[in-house]
Design a protein around this motif. Structure first.
Motif, PDB file in Angstrom:
ATOM      1  N   VAL A  21       0.824  -1.179  -0.076  1.00  0.00           N
ATOM      2  CA  VAL A  21       0.115   0.108  -0.019  1.00  0.00           C
ATOM      3  C   VAL A  21       0.910   1.119  -0.018  1.00  0.00           C
ATOM      4  O   VAL A  21       0.487   2.250  -0.781  1.00  0.00           O
ATOM      5  N   LYS A  22       2.049   1.340   0.965  1.00  0.00           N
ATOM      6  CA  LYS A  22       2.839   2.408   0.851  1.00  0.00           C
ATOM      7  C   LYS A  22       3.429   2.625  -0.550  1.00  0.00           C
ATOM      8  O   LYS A  22       3.539   3.604  -1.004  1.00  0.00           O
ATOM      9  N   LYS A  23       3.770   1.651  -1.243  1.00  0.00           N
ATOM     10  CA  LYS A  23       4.483   1.913  -2.697  1.00  0.00           C
ATOM     11  C   LYS A  23       3.256   2.250  -3.665  1.00  0.00           C
ATOM     12  O   LYS A  23       3.676   3.058  -4.438  1.00  0.00           O
ATOM     13  N   ALA A  24       2.085   1.742  -3.219  1.00  0.00           N
ATOM     14  CA  ALA A  24       0.929   2.332  -4.306  1.00  0.00           C
ATOM     15  C   ALA A  24       0.851   3.744  -3.960  1.00  0.00           C
ATOM     16  O   ALA A  24       0.686   4.288  -5.191  1.00  0.00           O
ATOM     17  N   LEU A  25       0.657   4.348  -3.150  1.00  0.00           N
ATOM     18  CA  LEU A  25       0.560   5.527  -2.789  1.00  0.00           C
ATOM     19  C   LEU A  25       1.869   6.331  -3.199  1.00  0.00           C
ATOM     20  O   LEU A  25       1.573   7.673  -3.719  1.00  0.00           O
ATOM     21  N   ALA A  26       3.287   5.909  -3.135  1.00  0.00           N
ATOM     22  CA  ALA A  26       4.275   6.477  -3.660  1.00  0.00           C
ATOM     23  C   ALA A  26       4.328   6.464  -4.800  1.00  0.00           C
ATOM     24  O   ALA A  26       4.636   7.623  -5.515  1.00  0.00           O
ATOM     25  N   GLY A  28       1.816   6.987  -6.832  1.00  0.00           N
ATOM     26  CA  GLY A  28       0.741   7.880  -7.310  1.00  0.00           C
ATOM     27  C   GLY A  28      -0.781   7.399  -7.342  1.00  0.00           C
ATOM     28  O   GLY A  28      -1.599   8.086  -7.894  1.00  0.00           O
ATOM     29  N   LEU A  29      -0.890   6.229  -7.022  1.00  0.00           N
ATOM     30  CA  LEU A  29      -2.274   5.745  -7.147  1.00  0.00           C
ATOM     31  C   LEU A  29      -3.102   6.198  -6.185  1.00  0.00           C
ATOM     32  O   LEU A  29      -2.891   6.803  -4.874  1.00  0.00           O
ATOM     33  N   GLU A  30      -4.563   6.409  -6.698  1.00  0.00           N
ATOM     34  CA  GLU A  30      -5.265   7.078  -5.842  1.00  0.00           C
ATOM     35  C   GLU A  30      -5.850   6.453  -4.537  1.00  0.00           C
ATOM     36  O   GLU A  30      -6.177   5.182  -4.746  1.00  0.00           O
ATOM     37  N   PRO A  31      -5.892   6.805  -3.405  1.00  0.00           N
ATOM     38  CA  PRO A  31      -6.184   5.930  -2.051  1.00  0.00           C
ATOM     39  C   PRO A  31      -7.584   5.130  -2.313  1.00  0.00           C
ATOM     40  O   PRO A  31      -7.701   4.091  -1.657  1.00  0.00           O
ATOM     41  N   LEU A  32      -8.640   5.759  -2.879  1.00  0.00           N
ATOM     42  CA  LEU A  32      -9.803   5.340  -2.923  1.00  0.00           C
ATOM     43  C   LEU A  32      -9.770   4.187  -3.930  1.00  0.00           C
ATOM     44  O   LEU A  32     -10.516   3.001  -3.774  1.00  0.00           O
ATOM     45  N   GLU A  33      -8.877   4.235  -5.064  1.00  0.00           N
ATOM     46  CA  GLU A  33      -8.791   3.254  -5.866  1.00  0.00           C
ATOM     47  C   GLU A  33      -8.086   1.975  -5.293  1.00  0.00           C
ATOM     48  O   GLU A  33      -8.613   0.677  -5.332  1.00  0.00           O
ATOM     49  N   VAL A  34      -7.019   2.201  -4.420  1.00  0.00           N
ATOM     50  CA  VAL A  34      -6.348   1.206  -3.744  1.00  0.00           C
ATOM     51  C   VAL A  34      -7.400   0.448  -2.890  1.00  0.00           C
ATOM     52  O   VAL A  34      -7.307  -0.841  -2.802  1.00  0.00           O
ATOM     53  N   LEU A  35      -8.227   1.227  -2.162  1.00  0.00           N
ATOM     54  CA  LEU A  35      -9.189   0.594  -1.351  1.00  0.00           C
ATOM     55  C   LEU A  35     -10.073  -0.224  -2.111  1.00  0.00           C
ATOM     56  O   LEU A  35     -10.408  -1.535  -1.712  1.00  0.00           O
ATOM     57  N   LEU A  74      -4.317   4.224   4.338  1.00  0.00           N
ATOM     58  CA  LEU A  74      -5.269   4.699   3.269  1.00  0.00           C
ATOM     59  C   LEU A  74      -6.123   5.861   3.850  1.00  0.00           C
ATOM     60  O   LEU A  74      -6.384   7.071   3.219  1.00  0.00           O
ATOM     61  N   LEU A  75      -6.647   5.636   5.122  1.00  0.00           N
ATOM     62  CA  LEU A  75      -7.810   6.497   5.581  1.00  0.00           C
ATOM     63  C   LEU A  75      -7.031   8.059   5.656  1.00  0.00           C
ATOM     64  O   LEU A  75      -7.976   8.928   5.557  1.00  0.00           O
ATOM     65  N   PRO A  76      -5.981   8.237   6.558  1.00  0.00           N
ATOM     66  CA  PRO A  76      -5.423   9.496   6.333  1.00  0.00           C
ATOM     67  C   PRO A  76      -5.407  10.300   5.322  1.00  0.00           C
ATOM     68  O   PRO A  76      -5.776  11.396   4.922  1.00  0.00           O
ATOM     69  N   GLU A  77      -5.066   9.558   3.929  1.00  0.00           N
ATOM     70  CA  GLU A  77      -4.968  10.254   2.977  1.00  0.00           C
ATOM     71  C   GLU A  77      -6.503  10.536   2.096  1.00  0.00           C
ATOM     72  O   GLU A  77      -6.616  11.503   1.693  1.00  0.00           O
ATOM     73  N   LEU A  78      -7.376   9.562   2.525  1.00  0.00           N
ATOM     74  CA  LEU A  78      -8.652  10.226   2.149  1.00  0.00           C
ATOM     75  C   LEU A  78      -9.074  11.298   2.918  1.00  0.00           C
ATOM     76  O   LEU A  78      -9.765  12.149   2.519  1.00  0.00           O
ATOM     77  N   ARG A  79      -8.838  11.204   4.057  1.00  0.00           N
ATOM     78  CA  ARG A  79      -9.168  12.626   5.136  1.00  0.00           C
ATOM     79  C   ARG A  79      -8.651  13.830   4.708  1.00  0.00           C
ATOM     80  O   ARG A  79      -9.149  15.077   4.749  1.00  0.00           O
ATOM     81  N   LYS A  80      -7.390  13.812   3.840  1.00  0.00           N
ATOM     82  CA  LYS A  80      -6.698  14.936   3.684  1.00  0.00           C
ATOM     83  C   LYS A  80      -7.698  15.779   2.673  1.00  0.00           C
ATOM     84  O   LYS A  80      -7.640  17.065   2.548  1.00  0.00           O
ATOM     85  N   LYS A  81      -8.565  15.153   2.113  1.00  0.00           N
ATOM     86  CA  LYS A  81      -9.403  15.864   1.115  1.00  0.00           C
ATOM     87  C   LYS A  81     -10.318  16.721   1.743  1.00  0.00           C
ATOM     88  O   LYS A  81     -11.207  17.298   1.153  1.00  0.00           O
ATOM     89  N   GLU A  82     -10.517  16.541   3.099  1.00  0.00           N
ATOM     90  CA  GLU A  82     -11.644  17.343   3.669  1.00  0.00           C
ATOM     91  C   GLU A  82     -11.441  18.678   3.541  1.00  0.00           C
ATOM     92  O   GLU A  82     -10.389  19.320   3.720  1.00  0.00           O
ATOM     93  N   ALA A 109     -16.969   6.365   7.894  1.00  0.00           N
ATOM     94  CA  ALA A 109     -16.465   7.534   8.641  1.00  0.00           C
ATOM     95  C   ALA A 109     -15.530   8.508   7.713  1.00  0.00           C
ATOM     96  O   ALA A 109     -15.704   9.608   7.885  1.00  0.00           O
ATOM     97  N   SER A 110     -14.492   7.782   7.012  1.00  0.00           N
ATOM     98  CA  SER A 110     -13.607   8.650   6.495  1.00  0.00           C
ATOM     99  C   SER A 110     -14.089   9.282   5.318  1.00  0.00           C
ATOM    100  O   SER A 110     -13.661  10.393   5.002  1.00  0.00           O
ATOM    101  N   MET A 111     -14.958   8.479   4.501  1.00  0.00           N
ATOM    102  CA  MET A 111     -15.474   9.161   3.411  1.00  0.00           C
ATOM    103  C   MET A 111     -16.273  10.351   3.785  1.00  0.00           C
ATOM    104  O   MET A 111     -16.315  11.524   2.954  1.00  0.00           O
ATOM    105  N   LEU A 112     -17.123  10.382   5.068  1.00  0.00           N
ATOM    106  CA  LEU A 112     -17.991  11.290   5.064  1.00  0.00           C
ATOM    107  C   LEU A 112     -17.157  12.746   5.652  1.00  0.00           C
ATOM    108  O   LEU A 112     -17.335  13.726   5.350  1.00  0.00           O
ATOM    109  N   SER A 113     -15.905  12.180   6.436  1.00  0.00           N
ATOM    110  CA  SER A 113     -15.164  13.065   6.893  1.00  0.00           C
ATOM    111  C   SER A 113     -14.470  13.992   5.718  1.00  0.00           C
ATOM    112  O   SER A 113     -14.527  15.248   5.739  1.00  0.00           O
ATOM    113  N   ALA A 114     -14.096  13.067   4.523  1.00  0.00           N
ATOM    114  CA  ALA A 114     -13.615  13.833   3.481  1.00  0.00           C
ATOM    115  C   ALA A 114     -14.583  14.597   2.603  1.00  0.00           C
ATOM    116  O   ALA A 114     -14.108  15.458   2.019  1.00  0.00           O
TER     117      ALA A 114
END
Ligand code: B1M
Length: 210
Positions: A21-26, A28-35, A74-82, A109-114
């Motif tokens: 997952v770390k590699k996927a984020l590094a 540049g893959l979208e966190p939601l897509e990875v999820l 992944l969730l902190p990355e999703l929340r960053k869009k808040e 919860a994370s998607m609502l927060s985002a």
């Protein structure tokens, strides 16, 4: 990459899952897509294998742990869009009493927060009394009740009944969700809505605010 993440979850390999997952984020893959394309298919396949008696409880537990390790990244990355400037409303959410499943509820919860909601995640195994206390103190616009077991679905009804008894039912919109839950069930227990996944939960809450 998605197939590798799915395989690592099925192997219950926490370290490998986190590394992928770390590699996927590094990369540049979208966190939601990875999820949605890696983690959720992995944990769902584990559930299907469990149902088919090809997986047993220890394998289900390790697959759950690997998924949680992925979500912690992944969730902190999703929340960053808040967007902190526009609170779309207050949302209390939790998994009902007797139910320890927290992966789906945490995604919601994370998607609502985002999406700009102020979210209070009460966690798992939340009693009706605790929900009522939190409704009284937080005065949210929405309450989300998650149940993953057919045996804990009736707890959603219990919370709604407790809200009525406390004179709070018309103060908060109640949405229900979880794999065994349906719109028919939501209607039967007097909920205000059913969301089949996190995206639907965000849409439902936004629509109710209009
Ligand atoms: Co459990 N488990 N589990 N489990 N587990 C299921 C639910 C099960 C269907 C597996 C199976 O047999 N195929 C089955 C339930 C059968 C039934 O009730 N009819 C089951 C069982 C039997 C059990 C135990 C009883 C096993 C045992 O001990 N013999 C036990 C119960 C413990 C308890 O809760 N008291 C148990 C334990 C566990 C683990 C601890 C090992 C682990 C949980 C780990 C964790 O959460 N930290 C686990 C897991 C991982 C699963 C499966 C495989 C996956 C659940 C999951 O995370 N899905 C599951 C099988 C399955 O569902 N395919 C299963 C991924 C997640 C993204 O989806 O949670 O559905 P989901 O959430 C979605 C939507 O439902 C919706 O949005 C989410 C995001 O898209 N949603 C909401 C969810 N909550 C919402 C709230 C909302 C709105 C939408 O509010 C507005």
């Amino acid at each position: 990459m998605f197939e590798k993440i799915k395989a690592a979850i099925l192997d219950g390999d926490v370290e490998e899952t986190a590394a992928l997952v770390k590699k996927a984020l590094a990369d540049g893959l979208e966190p939601l897509e990875v999820l949605n394309k890696g983690c959720i298919p992995g944990i769902e396949k584990a559930g299907a294998l469990f149902e088919a008696e090809e997986f047993f409880l220890p394998e289900l537990i390790t697959a759950g742990e690997a998924t949680k390790a992925a979500m912690e990244l992944l969730l902190p990355e999703l929340r960053k869009k808040e967007d902190a400037w526009q609170s779309a409303g207050k949302f209390v959410i939790g998994t009902v009493e007797g139910d320890m499943h927290d992966i789906g509820k945490s995604i919601v919860a994370s998607m609502l927060s985002a999406a700009g909601f102020e979210v209070f995640d009460l966690g798992i195994d939340v009693s009706a009394e605790r929900f009522i206390e939190e409704i009284k103190t937080k005065e949210p616009d929405f309450l989300g009740l998650s149940a993953l077991l057919t045996s804990t679905m009736p707890k959603q009804q219990e919370v709604i009944d407790a809200l009525k008894e406390a004179g709070l039912r018309d103060k908060v919109k109640v949405f229900v969700g979880g794999a065994p839950v349906s719109s028919e069930w939501a209607e039967k227990i007097g909920a205000d809505g059913y969301a089949e996944d996190a995206v639907a939960a965000v849409k439902l809450a936004k629509k109710s605010k209009e």
